[in-house]
Design an enzyme around this catalytic site. Structure first.
Site, PDB file in Angstrom:
ATOM      1  N   HIS A 148      -4.428 -41.403  -0.987  1.00  0.00           N
ATOM      2  CA  HIS A 148      -3.538 -41.913  -2.021  1.00  0.00           C
ATOM      3  C   HIS A 148      -3.981 -41.465  -3.410  1.00  0.00           C
ATOM      4  O   HIS A 148      -3.582 -42.053  -4.405  1.00  0.00           O
ATOM      5  CB  HIS A 148      -3.460 -43.438  -1.965  1.00  0.00           C
ATOM      6  CG  HIS A 148      -2.794 -43.958  -0.724  1.00  0.00           C
ATOM      7  ND1 HIS A 148      -3.507 -44.284   0.400  1.00  0.00           N
ATOM      8  CD2 HIS A 148      -1.489 -44.163  -0.423  1.00  0.00           C
ATOM      9  CE1 HIS A 148      -2.671 -44.694   1.345  1.00  0.00           C
ATOM     10  NE2 HIS A 148      -1.439 -44.620   0.875  1.00  0.00           N
TER      11      HIS A 148
HETATM   12  S1  FES Z   1      -7.304 -43.055  -1.776  1.00  0.00           S
HETATM   13 FE1  FES Z   1      -6.825 -44.039   0.075  1.00  0.00          FE
HETATM   14  S2  FES Z   1      -8.652 -43.982   1.269  1.00  0.00           S
HETATM   15 FE2  FES Z   1      -9.096 -42.947  -0.592  1.00  0.00          FE
END
Ligand code: FES
Length: 183
Positions: A148
């Site tokens: 993400h």
């Molecule tokens: S940004 Fe989702 S696990 Fe690292």
């Protein structure tokens, strides 16, 4: 052809590819007890391997600017031999207002040249990229978690994205200038 974008060079699942690369590369780069751990066991550790509380790592082959990953208690441990530039970047941001989990760089390292952190994103547990040559290191030259989009800096501190905390510093101790125990 070298003009491919990051996305084209390293498609998902980046974290597994990253882990495989460093686990394999470690066999040549780090001649320590940790290197004896088979990759398959690192992914599915048996009870006796999980019970190994401490590993010893020979840092001699690690060049300035190089990062390696060893396995400790079935977790990837990033070992980053930082260059003066990377150390300076980390220390210059000690008071940055965007530090979500404030910590000075000095509080996160025992020897400024060596950053040692657990290579697990504090968001949902992916292994952040940044190990391979050309790997995505995010906006702060540290690590980038593609799940993400969490960005960690050269001290392993979270700077952007959903992860709430810095990469964890495991217990470790230097036995001498080129040997460290983790655990
Ligand atoms: S940004 Fe989702 S696990 Fe690292």
């Amino acid at each position: 052809m070298t003009g491919a974008s990051d996305e084209e060079v390293w498609p998902p699942p980046v974290e597994r590819r990253d882990f495989l690369y460093v686990a394999t590369g470690m066999m040549g780069a780090v001649g320590a007890a940790a290197a004896l751990w088979p990759f398959i066991d690192a992914m599915n550790p048996s009870a006796d391997i999980q019970a190994v509380a401490e590993i010893e790592v020979d840092l001699e082959p690690v060049e300035p600017g190089q990062r390696v990953t060893v396995t400790w208690r079935s977790q990837p441990i990033f070992i980053d031999r930082r260059t003066p530039e990377r150390i300076a970047e980390a220390r210059a941001d000690d008071d940055a207002p965007d530090l979500r989990d404030p910590a000075t760089d000095a509080s996160r390292v025992q020897r400024e040249e060596w950053l040692i952190v657990v290579g697990i994103c504090t968001h949902l547990g992916c292994v952040p990229d940044g190990q391979m040559p050309g790997g995505r290191r995010g906006d702060w030259n540290g690590w980038f978690c593609p799940c993400h989009g969490s960005h960690y800096d050269t001290s392993g501190r979270i700077r952007k994205g959903p992860a709430p905390l810095n990469l964890v510093v495991p217990p470790y101790a230097f036995l001498n200038d080129t040997t460290v125990t983790i655990g």
